[in-house]
Design a protein around this motif. Structure first.
Motif: not given
Length: 181
Positions: A69-86
């Motif tokens: 979850x942490x790795x995926x969230x960081x990868x998406x945020x670095x791509x400029x995405x706004x990320x929610x998690x569950x």
């Protein structure tokens, strides 16, 4: 050695992720905040110092493993995405009812409610609302029969773990139903 690597990665502003399978071994991944140089060899890359067309994309990442979850969230945020998690399918349903997302990245094997069941419920609900948010399966199950099963369950795509930025970009570019910001 791992302790030294961890300290160095943290000092450079990066992250260290571990993926372990009992009896099989472990894989370690680091992510460092360095840009790639733009030049002749890098011109075909999406990492050429400018944001990708993922910028502003609202993504719900559903994953029960804290490291993934942490790795995926960081990868998406670095791509400029706004990320929610569950952390499971039930929490994903509650989150989707509260917020609007352009994309859901759905783990398949989770406690409480797995990704297949969560997708069925989301599809049933979204059809009643008149829209469908694209859902991409994220799992270690990478056989073509698995992909067919995920598509039959209502998912729009499949990414095999561990997910790379290039695989994510390639998958999302192949989805005409994805609303871009």
């Amino acid at each position: 050695g791992l302790s030294i690597v961890r300290k160095l990665v943290l000092r450079m502003g990066g992250t260290l992720c571990l993926e372990s399978v009992p009896g099989k071994g472990a894989a370690f991944y680091i992510s460092l905040p360095f840009g790639l140089p733009c030049g002749p060899a890098a011109e075909d890359s999406d990492f050429c110092g400018h944001p990708s067309d993922l910028f502003g994309l609202r993504v719900l990442m559903v994953e029960d493993d804290a490291v993934n979850l942490l790795c995926g969230k960081r990868m998406l945020e670095k791509a400029g995405c706004v990320v929610g998690t569950a952390r499971d399918g039930q929490e994903a349903l509650e989150t989707i009812l509260d917020r609007d997302f352009d994309l859901v990245l759905m783990d398949i094997q989770m406690p409480e409610m797995d990704g297949m069941e969560a997708t069925r419920v989301i599809r049933s609900w979204s059809r009643a609302q008149g829209g469908e948010t694209p859902i991409v399966a994220m799992t270690a199950h990478a056989f073509s029969s698995d992909t067919e099963r995920f598509l039959a369950a209502g998912m729009n795509g499949h990414l095999a773990k561990p997910v790379s930025r290039q695989d994510l970009d390639r998958c999302l570019r192949s989805m005409p139903e994805l609303r871009r910001p």
